[in-house]
Design a protein around this motif. Structure first.
Motif, PDB file in Angstrom:
ATOM      1  N   ILE A  41       0.701  -1.036   0.038  1.00  0.00           N
ATOM      2  CA  ILE A  41      -0.002  -0.077   0.052  1.00  0.00           C
ATOM      3  C   ILE A  41       0.840   1.226  -0.070  1.00  0.00           C
ATOM      4  O   ILE A  41       0.817   2.123  -0.612  1.00  0.00           O
ATOM      5  CB  ILE A  41      -0.919  -0.023   1.137  1.00  0.00           C
ATOM      6  N   LEU A  42       1.833   1.138   0.936  1.00  0.00           N
ATOM      7  CA  LEU A  42       2.667   2.376   0.816  1.00  0.00           C
ATOM      8  C   LEU A  42       3.547   2.726  -0.312  1.00  0.00           C
ATOM      9  O   LEU A  42       3.848   3.892  -0.854  1.00  0.00           O
ATOM     10  CB  LEU A  42       3.941   2.133   2.191  1.00  0.00           C
ATOM     11  N   THR A  43       3.851   1.515  -1.153  1.00  0.00           N
ATOM     12  CA  THR A  43       4.782   1.461  -2.190  1.00  0.00           C
ATOM     13  C   THR A  43       3.788   2.142  -3.437  1.00  0.00           C
ATOM     14  O   THR A  43       4.080   2.898  -4.141  1.00  0.00           O
ATOM     15  CB  THR A  43       5.261   0.268  -2.745  1.00  0.00           C
ATOM     16  N   LEU A  44       2.353   1.726  -3.688  1.00  0.00           N
ATOM     17  CA  LEU A  44       1.631   1.995  -4.628  1.00  0.00           C
ATOM     18  C   LEU A  44       1.043   3.466  -4.477  1.00  0.00           C
ATOM     19  O   LEU A  44       0.860   4.117  -5.368  1.00  0.00           O
ATOM     20  CB  LEU A  44       0.568   0.998  -4.452  1.00  0.00           C
ATOM     21  N   THR A  45       0.947   3.883  -3.265  1.00  0.00           N
ATOM     22  CA  THR A  45       0.545   5.219  -3.021  1.00  0.00           C
ATOM     23  C   THR A  45       1.719   6.282  -3.215  1.00  0.00           C
ATOM     24  O   THR A  45       1.714   7.456  -2.937  1.00  0.00           O
ATOM     25  CB  THR A  45      -0.115   5.311  -1.519  1.00  0.00           C
ATOM     26  N   GLY A  46       3.109   5.452  -3.192  1.00  0.00           N
ATOM     27  CA  GLY A  46       4.218   6.463  -3.346  1.00  0.00           C
ATOM     28  C   GLY A  46       4.714   6.989  -2.231  1.00  0.00           C
ATOM     29  O   GLY A  46       5.691   7.737  -2.067  1.00  0.00           O
ATOM     30  N   THR A  47       4.269   6.469  -0.999  1.00  0.00           N
ATOM     31  CA  THR A  47       4.724   6.932   0.505  1.00  0.00           C
ATOM     32  C   THR A  47       6.048   6.407   0.515  1.00  0.00           C
ATOM     33  O   THR A  47       6.850   7.174   1.170  1.00  0.00           O
ATOM     34  CB  THR A  47       3.721   6.406   1.471  1.00  0.00           C
ATOM     35  N   ARG A  48       6.470   5.079   0.221  1.00  0.00           N
ATOM     36  CA  ARG A  48       7.861   4.628   0.506  1.00  0.00           C
ATOM     37  C   ARG A  48       8.787   5.549  -0.358  1.00  0.00           C
ATOM     38  O   ARG A  48       9.807   5.765   0.253  1.00  0.00           O
ATOM     39  CB  ARG A  48       7.986   3.427   0.128  1.00  0.00           C
ATOM     40  N   LYS A  49       8.527   6.018  -1.474  1.00  0.00           N
ATOM     41  CA  LYS A  49       9.395   6.785  -2.418  1.00  0.00           C
ATOM     42  C   LYS A  49       9.567   8.102  -1.775  1.00  0.00           C
ATOM     43  O   LYS A  49      10.680   8.596  -1.491  1.00  0.00           O
ATOM     44  CB  LYS A  49       8.834   6.758  -3.720  1.00  0.00           C
ATOM     45  N   ALA A  50       8.347   8.470  -1.147  1.00  0.00           N
ATOM     46  CA  ALA A  50       8.247   9.908  -0.636  1.00  0.00           C
ATOM     47  C   ALA A  50       9.457   9.946   0.667  1.00  0.00           C
ATOM     48  O   ALA A  50       9.926  10.744   0.875  1.00  0.00           O
ATOM     49  CB  ALA A  50       7.126  10.483  -0.289  1.00  0.00           C
ATOM     50  N   ILE A  51       9.316   8.725   1.246  1.00  0.00           N
ATOM     51  CA  ILE A  51      10.039   8.657   2.628  1.00  0.00           C
ATOM     52  C   ILE A  51      11.512   8.736   2.220  1.00  0.00           C
ATOM     53  O   ILE A  51      12.373   9.307   2.836  1.00  0.00           O
ATOM     54  CB  ILE A  51       9.700   7.433   3.253  1.00  0.00           C
ATOM     55  N   VAL A  52      11.898   7.947   1.114  1.00  0.00           N
ATOM     56  CA  VAL A  52      13.328   7.855   0.742  1.00  0.00           C
ATOM     57  C   VAL A  52      13.664   9.296   0.081  1.00  0.00           C
ATOM     58  O   VAL A  52      14.979   9.755   0.806  1.00  0.00           O
ATOM     59  CB  VAL A  52      13.561   7.116  -0.465  1.00  0.00           C
ATOM     60  N   GLU A  53      13.081   9.909  -0.498  1.00  0.00           N
ATOM     61  CA  GLU A  53      13.428  11.297  -0.994  1.00  0.00           C
ATOM     62  C   GLU A  53      13.443  12.363  -0.019  1.00  0.00           C
ATOM     63  O   GLU A  53      13.929  13.556  -0.069  1.00  0.00           O
ATOM     64  CB  GLU A  53      12.493  11.633  -2.028  1.00  0.00           C
ATOM     65  N   ALA A  54      12.789  12.256   1.013  1.00  0.00           N
ATOM     66  CA  ALA A  54      12.853  13.057   2.354  1.00  0.00           C
ATOM     67  C   ALA A  54      14.110  12.924   3.178  1.00  0.00           C
ATOM     68  O   ALA A  54      14.527  13.841   3.994  1.00  0.00           O
ATOM     69  CB  ALA A  54      11.601  12.839   3.065  1.00  0.00           C
ATOM     70  N   ILE A  55      14.763  11.891   2.925  1.00  0.00           N
ATOM     71  CA  ILE A  55      15.934  11.878   3.656  1.00  0.00           C
ATOM     72  C   ILE A  55      17.274  12.646   3.352  1.00  0.00           C
ATOM     73  O   ILE A  55      17.263  12.816   2.232  1.00  0.00           O
ATOM     74  CB  ILE A  55      16.413  10.445   3.590  1.00  0.00           C
ATOM     75  N   PRO A  56      17.693  13.319   4.383  1.00  0.00           N
ATOM     76  CA  PRO A  56      18.658  14.573   3.996  1.00  0.00           C
ATOM     77  C   PRO A  56      19.903  13.903   3.215  1.00  0.00           C
ATOM     78  O   PRO A  56      20.013  12.624   3.334  1.00  0.00           O
ATOM     79  CB  PRO A  56      19.046  15.083   5.215  1.00  0.00           C
ATOM     80  N   LEU A  57      20.525  14.637   2.281  1.00  0.00           N
ATOM     81  CA  LEU A  57      21.622  13.935   1.442  1.00  0.00           C
ATOM     82  C   LEU A  57      22.733  13.534   2.454  1.00  0.00           C
ATOM     83  O   LEU A  57      23.415  12.580   2.130  1.00  0.00           O
ATOM     84  CB  LEU A  57      22.103  15.451   0.407  1.00  0.00           C
ATOM     85  N   SER A  58      23.157  14.447   3.461  1.00  0.00           N
ATOM     86  CA  SER A  58      24.319  13.988   4.186  1.00  0.00           C
ATOM     87  C   SER A  58      23.938  12.748   4.902  1.00  0.00           C
ATOM     88  O   SER A  58      24.734  11.656   5.000  1.00  0.00           O
ATOM     89  CB  SER A  58      24.611  14.947   5.472  1.00  0.00           C
ATOM     90  N   ILE A  59      22.488  12.163   5.243  1.00  0.00           N
ATOM     91  CA  ILE A  59      22.357  10.945   5.706  1.00  0.00           C
ATOM     92  C   ILE A  59      22.469   9.812   4.556  1.00  0.00           C
ATOM     93  O   ILE A  59      22.986   8.793   5.028  1.00  0.00           O
ATOM     94  CB  ILE A  59      20.803  11.116   6.257  1.00  0.00           C
ATOM     95  N   ARG A  60      21.971  10.380   3.386  1.00  0.00           N
ATOM     96  CA  ARG A  60      22.092   9.361   2.272  1.00  0.00           C
ATOM     97  C   ARG A  60      23.403   8.900   1.992  1.00  0.00           C
ATOM     98  O   ARG A  60      23.768   7.885   1.654  1.00  0.00           O
ATOM     99  CB  ARG A  60      21.358   9.845   0.872  1.00  0.00           C
ATOM    100  N   LEU A  61      24.383  10.101   2.229  1.00  0.00           N
ATOM    101  CA  LEU A  61      25.789   9.731   1.857  1.00  0.00           C
ATOM    102  C   LEU A  61      26.618   8.796   2.935  1.00  0.00           C
ATOM    103  O   LEU A  61      27.211   8.086   2.661  1.00  0.00           O
ATOM    104  CB  LEU A  61      26.513  10.965   1.853  1.00  0.00           C
ATOM    105  N   ALA A  62      26.132   9.021   4.309  1.00  0.00           N
ATOM    106  CA  ALA A  62      26.386   8.211   5.223  1.00  0.00           C
ATOM    107  C   ALA A  62      25.991   6.632   5.164  1.00  0.00           C
ATOM    108  O   ALA A  62      26.831   5.725   5.803  1.00  0.00           O
ATOM    109  CB  ALA A  62      26.137   8.819   6.665  1.00  0.00           C
TER     110      ALA A  62
END
Length: 467
Positions: free
Chosen positions: A112-133
């Motif tokens: 459900i979270l994936t089809l509604t785009g929520t999981r993608k929104a969570i990923v994209e909300a993560i700050p760049l510095s966190i994603r780099l770490a």
């Protein structure tokens, strides 16, 4: 096949993808035996869980390759299976059938979270510095798994609380030091006279040489050569005869118990118990699996060069959908949450660039339904050096983090340190996000924190308090 997987566009070929798939499979084949060994402690049938492990890994990885066209492999997650066994069943008192129902619900929630785009929104909300770490933290985690599998670094006496509870003379008034005597090391060097440890060290030296000389498919050939070296050393065990696995999945197939999650001992719905069940079991499975998957996808994708210029993963929703389907299917078959494996990094380093790599991994897992004894020939001492090397290669993301800026450095360090030390990708991301949010708030930059990050941070805090 060239057109479907876009092999030429991704500068790869059939042979390269096949070698990458075999490399990934070798580095994660241990799960075929380790997962049923852990889950069987709940009373689940070992052979049935082993079959569920192979089938869920094979189908989940196949969907990943065909749907998302990425070289990511899936299987029941380490850490998630331990949470299933030791926390939910043995610790909280649920039956394994009820725990499977919770896993299934979390899988449906994922869909459900994936089809509604929520999981993608969570990923994209993560700050760049966190994603780099995250890639560096996963690299440290992978390396620790490799060192531990090799026996080079071992866990001496386990978690300190287990040691205390197992000590007969323990009582509430004594200090830990008085109970244990001399200070106890939880981590220590292994036995370097052990042939398995010696083989792993030789394997890493061999692999390092191949990597420095830039030999193509170095990880794959490193594993094969280490397996061969292990034969005269007595580490690689070749059975006199091979027997096909006993195909009987009925003991765990469709054995989910939803009523146990909904009703109390008297057969009545207790809303307080229902809330506790959902928060402590379903939400915990969901959060841990969600961030294990997100962390692994971002980390291994960064190493493979799959992220776009904004640090985002194209076709992210397709990859997450494959993961959600695999978790739901795994629960129906009789295993804990299925997730994307960090060992996928070994296949990516070996040259895997498309979903064809995942298709090969899937084929090997499905063949293991019948030929699991063959997969068991490769000792962990032969695959451990590959995991350590992947850890080395995943450190490269650190060069993009400004450690002179404590606003970036503190969350990044917590991610890198907590992932291996707590043996959990999700815990590392949680620690980083919580302190990232805290730092922004105390500095007066609360408005710069994405609302999704606030929600995730709150959920993690609730999970840490309740579980």
């Amino acid at each position: 096949m060239k057109n479907f997987f876009r092999l030429e566009e991704n500068k790869t070929n059939f042979r390269q993808e096949a070698i990458a798939g075999l490399t990934t499979f070798f580095t994660m084949a241990y799960i075929i035996f380790v997962n049923p060994a852990i889950l069987s402690k709940t009373g689940m049938d070992f052979n049935s869980v082993m079959l569920a492990t192979c089938i869920s890994a094979g189908v989940g990885t196949l969907v990943m390759g065909l749907l998302a066209n990425y070289p990511f492999a899936q299987a029941p997650g380490m850490g998630l299976n331990a949470y299933f066994t030791f926390t939910v069943v043995l610790g909280m008192g649920y039956t394994w059938q009820q725990a499977l129902a919770a896993v299934f619900i979390s899988g449906v929630l994922f869909i459900i979270l994936t089809l509604t785009g929520t999981r993608k929104a969570i990923v994209e909300a993560i700050p760049l510095s966190i994603r780099l770490a995250i890639p560096a933290g996963i690299g440290m985690f992978i390396a620790l798994i490799g060192f531990n599998n090799a026996g080079i670094i071992r866990f001496n006496q386990g978690p300190i609380i287990d040691i205390i509870l197992a000590t007969e003379e323990f009582d509430q008034g004594k200090m830990i030091g008085e109970v244990l005597g001399a200070p106890s090391q939880v981590l220590e060097f292994g036995d370097f006279s052990n042939p398995s440890v010696i083989l792993a060290i030789l394997g890493f030296a061999l692999l390092s040489t191949l990597m420095v000389l830039k030999v193509r498919a170095a990880l794959f050939f490193g594993i094969i050569l280490t397996v061969l070296i292990g034969i005269p050393m007595g580490v690689t065990q070749i059975p006199d005869t091979f027997t096909l696995s006993n195909f009987d999945i009925s003991p765990t197939f469709f054995k989910l118990d939803f009523n146990g999650l909904l009703y109390n001992a008297e057969g009545e719905i207790s809303f307080s118990e229902l809330f506790l069940n959902i928060v402590t079991v379903v939400i915990s499975f969901t959060l841990v699996d969600l961030f294990d998957t997100i962390g692994t996808l971002l980390g291994t994708a960064a190493k493979g060069g799959f992220l776009d210029k904004d640090g985002k993963l194209p076709r992210m929703n397709r990859a997450l959908t494959a993961d959600a389907i695999a978790t739901t299917l795994g629960a129906l078959l009789g295993t804990s949450s299925v997730t994307t494996y960090i060992e996928s990094g070994s296949g990516i380093v070996a040259g895997g660039k498309t979903g064809l790599t995942a298709v090969f991994v899937a084929i090997f897992f499905l063949l293991s339904v019948f030929l699991a004894p063959f997969a068991g020939i490769v000792p962990v001492a032969a695959t451990a050096p590959a995991l350590i090397m992947v850890g080395v290669l995943m450190m490269s993301s650190l060069k993009h983090i400004n450690f002179d800026n404590l606003e970036e450095a503190i969350p990044a360090f917590l991610i890198i340190a907590v992932m291996p030390f707590s043996y959990s990708i999700a815990n590392g991301i949680a620690a980083g996000l919580i302190f990232y949010t805290l730092i922004k708030v105390v500095k007066g930059d609360a408005a710069k924190v994405h609302p999704v990050v606030y929600v995730i941070t709150l959920l993690f805090i609730i999970r840490f308090i309740l579980v």
